[in-house]
Design a protein around this motif. Structure first.
Motif, PDB file in Angstrom:
ATOM      1  N   SER A  72      -6.323 -13.492 -15.800  1.00  0.00           N
ATOM      2  CA  SER A  72      -6.191 -14.901 -15.439  1.00  0.00           C
ATOM      3  C   SER A  72      -5.493 -15.689 -16.535  1.00  0.00           C
ATOM      4  O   SER A  72      -5.742 -16.863 -16.705  1.00  0.00           O
ATOM      5  N   ALA A  73      -4.659 -15.034 -17.316  1.00  0.00           N
ATOM      6  CA  ALA A  73      -3.905 -15.748 -18.342  1.00  0.00           C
ATOM      7  C   ALA A  73      -2.433 -15.380 -18.199  1.00  0.00           C
ATOM      8  O   ALA A  73      -2.096 -14.436 -17.490  1.00  0.00           O
ATOM      9  N   ALA A  74      -1.580 -16.164 -18.848  1.00  0.00           N
ATOM     10  CA  ALA A  74      -0.158 -15.844 -18.832  1.00  0.00           C
ATOM     11  C   ALA A  74       0.048 -14.486 -19.506  1.00  0.00           C
ATOM     12  O   ALA A  74      -0.486 -14.238 -20.592  1.00  0.00           O
ATOM     13  N   LEU A  75       0.820 -13.613 -18.843  1.00  0.00           N
ATOM     14  CA  LEU A  75       0.984 -12.248 -19.364  1.00  0.00           C
ATOM     15  C   LEU A  75       2.038 -12.214 -20.459  1.00  0.00           C
ATOM     16  O   LEU A  75       2.982 -12.986 -20.466  1.00  0.00           O
ATOM     17  N   ASP A  76       1.841 -11.287 -21.397  1.00  0.00           N
ATOM     18  CA  ASP A  76       2.862 -11.032 -22.395  1.00  0.00           C
ATOM     19  C   ASP A  76       2.791  -9.553 -22.747  1.00  0.00           C
ATOM     20  O   ASP A  76       1.872  -8.854 -22.323  1.00  0.00           O
ATOM     21  N   PRO A  77       3.752  -9.027 -23.500  1.00  0.00           N
ATOM     22  CA  PRO A  77       3.750  -7.585 -23.795  1.00  0.00           C
ATOM     23  C   PRO A  77       2.472  -7.121 -24.494  1.00  0.00           C
ATOM     24  O   PRO A  77       2.040  -5.988 -24.299  1.00  0.00           O
ATOM     25  N   GLN A  78       1.825  -7.992 -25.289  1.00  0.00           N
ATOM     26  CA  GLN A  78       0.584  -7.561 -25.956  1.00  0.00           C
ATOM     27  C   GLN A  78      -0.507  -7.258 -24.920  1.00  0.00           C
ATOM     28  O   GLN A  78      -1.204  -6.254 -25.019  1.00  0.00           O
ATOM     29  N   ILE A  79      -0.643  -8.160 -23.947  1.00  0.00           N
ATOM     30  CA  ILE A  79      -1.658  -7.920 -22.915  1.00  0.00           C
ATOM     31  C   ILE A  79      -1.294  -6.663 -22.136  1.00  0.00           C
ATOM     32  O   ILE A  79      -2.152  -5.853 -21.793  1.00  0.00           O
ATOM     33  N   TYR A  80       0.016  -6.488 -21.896  1.00  0.00           N
ATOM     34  CA  TYR A  80       0.458  -5.296 -21.174  1.00  0.00           C
ATOM     35  C   TYR A  80       0.032  -4.041 -21.923  1.00  0.00           C
ATOM     36  O   TYR A  80      -0.557  -3.116 -21.345  1.00  0.00           O
ATOM     37  N   GLU A  81       0.295  -4.022 -23.236  1.00  0.00           N
ATOM     38  CA  GLU A  81      -0.030  -2.832 -24.030  1.00  0.00           C
ATOM     39  C   GLU A  81      -1.537  -2.603 -24.086  1.00  0.00           C
ATOM     40  O   GLU A  81      -2.013  -1.478 -24.034  1.00  0.00           O
ATOM     41  N   ALA A  82      -2.298  -3.707 -24.206  1.00  0.00           N
ATOM     42  CA  ALA A  82      -3.737  -3.575 -24.438  1.00  0.00           C
ATOM     43  C   ALA A  82      -4.509  -3.332 -23.146  1.00  0.00           C
ATOM     44  O   ALA A  82      -5.483  -2.579 -23.141  1.00  0.00           O
ATOM     45  N   GLU A  83      -4.083  -3.948 -22.061  1.00  0.00           N
ATOM     46  CA  GLU A  83      -4.928  -3.936 -20.876  1.00  0.00           C
ATOM     47  C   GLU A  83      -4.316  -3.154 -19.710  1.00  0.00           C
ATOM     48  O   GLU A  83      -5.038  -2.530 -18.955  1.00  0.00           O
ATOM     49  N   ILE A  84      -2.987  -3.245 -19.562  1.00  0.00           N
ATOM     50  CA  ILE A  84      -2.397  -2.678 -18.347  1.00  0.00           C
ATOM     51  C   ILE A  84      -1.984  -1.229 -18.562  1.00  0.00           C
ATOM     52  O   ILE A  84      -2.319  -0.346 -17.786  1.00  0.00           O
ATOM     53  N   ARG A  85      -1.263  -0.963 -19.683  1.00  0.00           N
ATOM     54  CA  ARG A  85      -0.729   0.375 -19.893  1.00  0.00           C
ATOM     55  C   ARG A  85      -1.818   1.449 -19.940  1.00  0.00           C
ATOM     56  O   ARG A  85      -1.639   2.518 -19.339  1.00  0.00           O
ATOM     57  N   PRO A  86      -2.948   1.185 -20.626  1.00  0.00           N
ATOM     58  CA  PRO A  86      -3.985   2.231 -20.633  1.00  0.00           C
ATOM     59  C   PRO A  86      -4.462   2.583 -19.223  1.00  0.00           C
ATOM     60  O   PRO A  86      -4.828   3.724 -18.954  1.00  0.00           O
ATOM     61  N   ARG A  87      -4.424   1.589 -18.315  1.00  0.00           N
ATOM     62  CA  ARG A  87      -4.906   1.844 -16.961  1.00  0.00           C
ATOM     63  C   ARG A  87      -3.878   2.612 -16.139  1.00  0.00           C
ATOM     64  O   ARG A  87      -4.238   3.311 -15.193  1.00  0.00           O
ATOM     65  N   LEU A  88      -2.595   2.474 -16.522  1.00  0.00           N
ATOM     66  CA  LEU A  88      -1.556   3.179 -15.769  1.00  0.00           C
ATOM     67  C   LEU A  88      -1.689   4.677 -15.979  1.00  0.00           C
ATOM     68  O   LEU A  88      -1.380   5.468 -15.100  1.00  0.00           O
ATOM     69  N   ALA A  89      -2.170   5.081 -17.175  1.00  0.00           N
ATOM     70  CA  ALA A  89      -2.233   6.492 -17.516  1.00  0.00           C
ATOM     71  C   ALA A  89      -3.114   7.256 -16.549  1.00  0.00           C
ATOM     72  O   ALA A  89      -2.846   8.402 -16.213  1.00  0.00           O
ATOM     73  N   GLY A  90      -4.141   6.638 -16.065  1.00  0.00           N
ATOM     74  CA  GLY A  90      -5.066   7.345 -15.190  1.00  0.00           C
ATOM     75  C   GLY A  90      -4.593   7.455 -13.748  1.00  0.00           C
ATOM     76  O   GLY A  90      -5.278   8.040 -12.923  1.00  0.00           O
ATOM     77  N   LEU A  91      -3.447   6.869 -13.429  1.00  0.00           N
ATOM     78  CA  LEU A  91      -3.032   6.820 -12.019  1.00  0.00           C
ATOM     79  C   LEU A  91      -2.055   7.926 -11.682  1.00  0.00           C
ATOM     80  O   LEU A  91      -1.246   8.312 -12.495  1.00  0.00           O
ATOM     81  N   LYS A 122       0.819  -1.214   0.000  1.00  0.00           N
ATOM     82  CA  LYS A 122       0.000   0.000   0.000  1.00  0.00           C
ATOM     83  C   LYS A 122       0.850   1.261   0.000  1.00  0.00           C
ATOM     84  O   LYS A 122       0.427   2.303  -0.500  1.00  0.00           O
ATOM     85  N   ALA A 123       2.035   1.159   0.562  1.00  0.00           N
ATOM     86  CA  ALA A 123       2.876   2.341   0.708  1.00  0.00           C
ATOM     87  C   ALA A 123       3.588   2.731  -0.577  1.00  0.00           C
ATOM     88  O   ALA A 123       4.256   3.760  -0.627  1.00  0.00           O
ATOM     89  N   GLN A 124       3.466   1.920  -1.623  1.00  0.00           N
ATOM     90  CA  GLN A 124       4.170   2.221  -2.876  1.00  0.00           C
ATOM     91  C   GLN A 124       3.602   3.479  -3.524  1.00  0.00           C
ATOM     92  O   GLN A 124       2.405   3.737  -3.453  1.00  0.00           O
ATOM     93  N   HIS A 125       4.475   4.228  -4.201  1.00  0.00           N
ATOM     94  CA  HIS A 125       4.021   5.439  -4.882  1.00  0.00           C
ATOM     95  C   HIS A 125       3.757   5.189  -6.354  1.00  0.00           C
ATOM     96  O   HIS A 125       3.290   6.066  -7.055  1.00  0.00           O
ATOM     97  N   ARG A 126       4.153   3.991  -6.845  1.00  0.00           N
ATOM     98  CA  ARG A 126       3.883   3.617  -8.239  1.00  0.00           C
ATOM     99  C   ARG A 126       2.955   2.413  -8.254  1.00  0.00           C
ATOM    100  O   ARG A 126       2.938   1.638  -7.308  1.00  0.00           O
ATOM    101  N   PRO A 127       2.204   2.248  -9.347  1.00  0.00           N
ATOM    102  CA  PRO A 127       1.399   1.028  -9.457  1.00  0.00           C
ATOM    103  C   PRO A 127       2.312  -0.193  -9.507  1.00  0.00           C
ATOM    104  O   PRO A 127       3.417  -0.128 -10.054  1.00  0.00           O
ATOM    105  N   VAL A 128       1.848  -1.293  -8.920  1.00  0.00           N
ATOM    106  CA  VAL A 128       2.632  -2.525  -8.877  1.00  0.00           C
ATOM    107  C   VAL A 128       1.805  -3.647  -9.501  1.00  0.00           C
ATOM    108  O   VAL A 128       0.592  -3.726  -9.294  1.00  0.00           O
ATOM    109  N   LEU A 129       2.478  -4.467 -10.288  1.00  0.00           N
ATOM    110  CA  LEU A 129       1.814  -5.642 -10.841  1.00  0.00           C
ATOM    111  C   LEU A 129       2.136  -6.821  -9.925  1.00  0.00           C
ATOM    112  O   LEU A 129       3.304  -7.147  -9.719  1.00  0.00           O
TER     113      LEU A 129
END
Lengths: 659, 184
Positions: free
Chosen positions: B165-184, B71-78
């Motif tokens: 719930s699937a094995a992660l890869d850079p495509q999933i990162y670009e499509a699902e994770i990175r867009p969410r990081l922008a709002g944080l 909780k104390a982190q200042h950056r999002p953590v995966l």
């Protein structure tokens, strides 16, 4: 001669023939041109020959290990046994679609050959509808799932087949199940032809019923076989999981059962015409939708075909044309079909209406339970699963009155029955059912199993006593009984057998509700007790099979110190496919199944333990035995003289000859 | 009366079939665009704060961590649940290493012997900034993990904002994770 290119060409040829079979007779019928209509049987048989040739080519490719064919390369291997090279042809998506259309073409061929006594126009239209559906699925096969697609360069060996599918039970399950599914295309075609013609009468009911009964027999066998397969191959101890794929076969079975019964009312009383036409359309629509749902990947099921949404879109379009078109025709033409006669609620036809209402309600429950999860996810974005508790809670209360009515129904006469008189026939059965209640209270626990078990005994007793009364047991001389036995229509025997089969299946289900199981982790030599039996793990040894390594256990079961049997459950590791299968060991005395599965080995040396799953399944074989009896009952009623389409004409010919 | 009944009998099947057909068509088109996945596992904890936990580390890979540290982190953590016995986790490792160049990944070894998990993480270079051991899978139950690998995106302050719930890869990162990081 039997290469993939010839097969591909034959498939395309069959598709063209099917299109002609669709267009020409319909055009001819509307112009009242007997010659054009008369082409239909020839076209249907040619289409069947072309498609049969195409299917034979695919089998030859698999048998001859032609790995330049993508489908063979992906599903076969040189080392595969010959039987599974052949049956593997329909163990995958492309091959199973080809088998599907082949069976559809065979239905058209059967109508051409056995339907010679149908009016030409009706037969032409029926064959045209079958041709249209065939053409659609052959196009699906050619355009999106070509079984003859080539790969270059061809691999040296194929990838082999899922070892779970290397089982004789499963090898013949798809053809039987598909014959059931696809067989309902014939009643469907009859319904659409009747709507085009604008006429449904008793004769129509008599023509359509054998086809519906035949399809129903195959579907019943197919479902029973599938359930048996999941019982003894998957090794989970269960027989029915309310999985979407299982439900996809149960739904048309329920409407098909309703159809088989409502067609009797059309035949005997010229009633329920619109309803029967709708059931014929609905049953085949559900069969088609089931096929579609399984292959589109919409439903989350353990039985996975390679999913491809693009294929799903094609089948959905096909469904929209077939189902949407027939329902639109139904909405347009059905009001012109008039019903005759009023129904008294207490009569044979009244009981058949009740049967239809209950079966269709059960069907609605199963459809709702199956479609709820994907629609919830689509509309509300929530993942939920609907399982056994829902289905049990919703279907069992509907099954109870169905069973009760099944016993009364066959004893009721047509038109108007006198309750007192009917019940006087049923005293004996009611007495046996009363004993059954006591028996159920003694052996079963839980109110629903007791109620179902008692009613199942009631159904068996009432069906048997009905036949015994009709053949005059108890008030006619043995000679008279023999005469009456010979004269009792085979369809009455068939109905009684089918109802007894249903009772046996329900008893099996009740017995299984009392199944006990234990998962134990034990050393060699240890004993565990389950349901009064002592299970001892005698030994575990390894051996090497043709294409697997196996671990086999010797599991002794003793009852009161006396050895009952030694089970040998196995666990096999298929190295090439890196897959493990469990070989269940079952000992049955037709009253109780003792069912053992071996799991993992833990530890080494003296501390080695084995995980075992032990099941005690009362009456388990009855579930499938009942299904078989039901199908035999259906087959028996098919052999009825009156059910055979040519009967009136042949009888007329015989009378002529006699005169 | 009779006419109404017939009207219902003819209208209901068409309407029913139409509704089902439109629904199926929507599902299929959403499946193609990725918006509808019948096999996806929805995690009820998404949008909620992380559950509380304290886990030991793996031998040779430093201390474990607690919910307070996360909780104390200042950056999002995966947060990534893995196990050495899980084949998709092996396949996922190169993808995780690629993602770890963009954001910190904290690993949790699920139902795994600490020495096996440590060996697995170190085999080709660890993608994890920190690793902890959930030896008996208790923490995973609180997180609502149904199997491995599963991953959670945790915002600063400790709220779960995404679950995969699937094995992660850079495509999933670009499509699902990175867009969410922008709002944080």
């Amino acid at each position: 001669m039997f290469g993939p290119e010839q097969g591909h060409f034959a498939l395309a040829l069959a598709c063209v023939l099917a299109l002609v079979q669709f267009a020409v007779p319909l055009w001819g019928a509307s112009r009242r041109d007997a010659r054009l209509v008369g082409l239909a049987p020839y076209l249907a048989v040619s289409q069947l020959i072309a498609l049969g040739y195409s299917f034979l080519c695919l089998i030859m490719c698999a048998v001859g290990d032609d790995f330049s064919v993508q489908n063979v390369a992906a599903n076969s291997a040189v080392s595969k046994p010959l039987l599974y090279k052949i049956t593997g042809v329909w163990g995958n998506h492309e091959g199973s679609v080809l088998l599907w259309t082949l069976i559809l073409a065979a239905c058209g061929g059967a109508v051409s050959l056995f339907g010679r006594n149908l009016p030409d126009i009706l037969r032409g239209r029926v064959l045209a509808i079958l041709g249209g559906v065939s053409a659609g699925f052959q196009m699906f096969c050619l355009l999106t799932s070509d079984p003859f697609e080539r790969v270059f360069p061809a691999p040296m060996d194929g990838q082999g087949m899922n070892p779970l599918l290397q089982d004789p039970g499963l090898a013949f399950h798809p053809p039987i199940l598909y014959t059931g599914y696809v067989g309902f295309a014939v009643p469907f075609a009859f319904a659409v032809a009747a709507l085009i013609e604008g006429r449904v009468d008793a004769a129509w009911g008599r023509w359509v019923r054998p086809w519906a009964v035949a399809a129903w027999c195959f579907l019943t066998c197919g479902i029973a076989l599938g359930s048996w397969w999941s019982y003894y191959v998957l090794g989970w101890g269960g027989y029915w999981f309310w999985d979407p794929v299982e439900n996809a076969s149960l739904i048309p079975w329920l409407t098909g059962t309703a159809l088989v019964h409502s067609a009797i009312v059309v035949e005997k009383r010229e009633g329920l015409k619109i309803w029967t036409v709708l059931l014929a359309i609905a049953t085949f629509s559900f069969s088609l939708s089931g096929t579609f749902l399984v292959r589109s990947g919409i439903l989350n099921s353990v039985h996975a075909f390679a999913n491809d949404p693009a294929r799903g879109v094609f089948i959905l379009a096909l469904l929209a044309i077939v189902i949407g078109g027939s329902l639109a025709l139904f909405a347009w033409r059905a009001p012109s079909l008039t019903s005759t006669g009023l129904f008294s609620p207490i009569s044979r036809e009244g009981s058949l209406v009740l049967n239809n209402i209950l079966l269709c309600s059960i069907c609605a429950v199963v459809v709702t339970g199956t479609m709820y999860p994907p629609f919830m996810q689509l509309l509300a974005g929530r993942t939920i699963s609907v399982g056994k508790p829902f289905f049990d809670a919703a279907t069992i209360p509907l099954t109870l009155p169905l069973l009760l009515a099944m016993g009364v129904g066959t004893a009721l006469p047509w038109k108007r029955a006198q309750l007192a008189r009917t019940f006087s026939h049923l005293y004996a059965a009611a007495g046996i059912a009363a004993i059954g209640v006591v028996l159920c209270f003694w052996r079963l626990s839980g109110i629903m199993p007791i109620a179902c078990g008692a009613l199942a005994i009631w159904v068996i007793a009432a069906s048997a006593s009905d036949v015994l009364r009709r053949i005059g047991i108890g008030h006619t001389s043995p000679r008279g009984v023999w005469e009456r036995m010979k004269n009792l229509p085979r369809s009455s025997w068939g109905a009684a057998l089918a109802h007894i089969g249903a009772g046996i299946t329900v008893l099996g289900l009740c017995g299984m509700s009392q199944a006990q199981h234990a998962i134990v982790e034990i050393h060699i030599g240890e004993t565990r007790s389950l349901g009064g039996d002592a299970w001892t793990l005698l030994d575990v040894h390894d051996y090497i099979g043709p294409n697997y390594k196996a671990m086999q256990a010797d599991l002794a079961i003793r009852h009161n110190g006396k050895l009952v049997t030694i089970l040998h459950p196995e666990k096999r590791d298929f190295t090439t496919q890196s897959q493990t299968t469990t070989e269940v060991a079952i000992h049955t005395n037709f009253i109780t199944d003792l069912y053992g599965v071996i799991g993992d080995r833990h530890g080494t040396g003296k501390d080695t333990t084995y995980v075992l799953r032990l099941h005690r399944n009362p009456l388990a074989p009855w579930m499938w035995l009942g299904g078989l009896v039901m199908a035999i009952g259906g087959a028996f009623s098919l052999s009825d003289r009156r059910m055979r389409i040519g009967a009136p004409k042949r009888a007329a010919a015989r009378n002529m000859a006699r005169a | 009366m009779n006419a109404t009944r017939r009207g219902i009998l003819t209208a209901v099947p068409i309407i029913g079939a139409g509704v089902l057909g439109v629904g199926f068509w929507r599902m299929l088109s959403d499946m193609r665009s990725g918006a509808f996945d019948p096999r996806a596992i929805k995690n009820p904890n998404v949008g909620k704060p992380i559950p509380s936990f304290a886990m030991p580390g793996l031998p040779g890979l430093g201390d474990g961590f607690t919910d307070a540290e996360l909780k104390a982190q200042h950056r999002p953590v995966l947060v990534n649940f893995f196990a050495s016995w899980c084949i998709p986790c092996v396949a996922e490792m190169p993808g995780l290493r690629a993602i770890s160049r963009n954001m910190p990944i904290w690993g949790i070894a699920y139902e795994d012997k600490p020495e096996n998990a440590a060996g697995f993480v170190q085999r080709d270079g660890s993608p994890y900034a920190r690793v902890a051991s959930d030896r008996h899978g208790r923490v995973a139950i609180d997180w609502g993990v149904t199997g491995v690998p599963e991953s959670f995106l945790v915002a600063p302050g400790g709220r779960i904002i995404w679950h995969g719930s699937a094995a992660l890869d850079p495509q999933i990162y670009e499509a699902e994770i990175r867009p969410r990081l922008a709002g944080l």
